[in-house]
Design a protein around this motif. Sequence first.
Motif, PDB file in Angstrom:
ATOM      1  N   TYR A  56      41.948 -40.761 108.877  1.00  0.00           N
ATOM      2  CA  TYR A  56      43.286 -40.281 109.189  1.00  0.00           C
ATOM      3  C   TYR A  56      43.434 -40.421 110.697  1.00  0.00           C
ATOM      4  O   TYR A  56      42.485 -40.164 111.439  1.00  0.00           O
ATOM      5  N   LEU A  65      47.462 -40.867 107.020  1.00  0.00           N
ATOM      6  CA  LEU A  65      46.488 -41.670 106.287  1.00  0.00           C
ATOM      7  C   LEU A  65      46.308 -43.042 106.930  1.00  0.00           C
ATOM      8  O   LEU A  65      47.278 -43.724 107.258  1.00  0.00           O
ATOM      9  N   ALA A  73      45.521 -41.066  98.446  1.00  0.00           N
ATOM     10  CA  ALA A  73      45.214 -39.806  99.110  1.00  0.00           C
ATOM     11  C   ALA A  73      46.467 -39.167  99.707  1.00  0.00           C
ATOM     12  O   ALA A  73      47.537 -39.784  99.758  1.00  0.00           O
ATOM     13  N   CYS A  74      46.293 -37.959 100.197  1.00  0.00           N
ATOM     14  CA  CYS A  74      47.355 -37.259 100.907  1.00  0.00           C
ATOM     15  C   CYS A  74      47.793 -38.121 102.084  1.00  0.00           C
ATOM     16  O   CYS A  74      46.960 -38.712 102.772  1.00  0.00           O
ATOM     17  N   ARG A  76      49.857 -37.077 104.834  1.00  0.00           N
ATOM     18  CA  ARG A  76      49.917 -36.392 106.125  1.00  0.00           C
ATOM     19  C   ARG A  76      49.236 -35.032 106.025  1.00  0.00           C
ATOM     20  O   ARG A  76      49.385 -34.342 105.019  1.00  0.00           O
ATOM     21  N   ILE A  77      48.527 -34.678 107.094  1.00  0.00           N
ATOM     22  CA  ILE A  77      47.829 -33.392 107.153  1.00  0.00           C
ATOM     23  C   ILE A  77      48.115 -32.757 108.508  1.00  0.00           C
ATOM     24  O   ILE A  77      47.942 -33.393 109.553  1.00  0.00           O
ATOM     25  N   ILE A 106      42.712 -28.752 100.945  1.00  0.00           N
ATOM     26  CA  ILE A 106      43.757 -29.599 100.375  1.00  0.00           C
ATOM     27  C   ILE A 106      43.093 -30.517  99.357  1.00  0.00           C
ATOM     28  O   ILE A 106      42.275 -31.363  99.728  1.00  0.00           O
ATOM     29  N   CYS A 108      43.239 -33.469  97.492  1.00  0.00           N
ATOM     30  CA  CYS A 108      43.858 -34.781  97.242  1.00  0.00           C
ATOM     31  C   CYS A 108      43.272 -35.393  95.981  1.00  0.00           C
ATOM     32  O   CYS A 108      43.967 -36.039  95.216  1.00  0.00           O
ATOM     33  N   ASP A 109      41.980 -35.212  95.755  1.00  0.00           N
ATOM     34  CA  ASP A 109      41.294 -35.710  94.572  1.00  0.00           C
ATOM     35  C   ASP A 109      40.558 -34.530  93.951  1.00  0.00           C
ATOM     36  O   ASP A 109      39.630 -33.979  94.555  1.00  0.00           O
TER      37      ASP A 109
END
Length: 159
Positions: A56, A65, A73-74, A76-77, A106, A108-109
């Motif tokens: 990221y 990402l 995947a996610c 934005r974090i 978080i 994502c998976d």
Amino acid sequence: MFQSITYNGTKEQNYSLVLKQLKALIDGEPNVIANLSNASALLNEFLDDVNWVGFYMMEDGELVLGPFQGLPACLRITPGKGVCGTAVSEQKTQRVEDVNAFPGHIACDAASQSEIVVPIMKDDKVFGVLDIDSPSTDRFDETDEKYLNEFVSILEQYI
């Protein structure tokens, strides 16, 4: 030309070989995306028992990402959120034995059970993070942390 090889030395010897491979892959290439793409592919090939390896990058105050290997995947974090965001806010590697016990994780998976995140620095600011997930709890140890920090130190020379 890169060829898939079997890593059959000690864990330390294998990591030392991966560090040499990383240098050979990115030496002389100024494009950050190309280098991070090869770096994620190299780690994904090298590491066993992982389900996501990638990057990221900081953009406008949040992680976005970047190149990766694994399921989508996610995108934005926010700094301070999840394991990646905590690595950014603390500017410190996060090694999490059980992501389900990490406050604010978080997912994502859903298969991910442990995670290690290493901040990437440029000019004393967080440039991004290396994020690696495993479907097993307690996958990453002190040796992984040491050598993944060295891996990122090499990358920092090329960004």
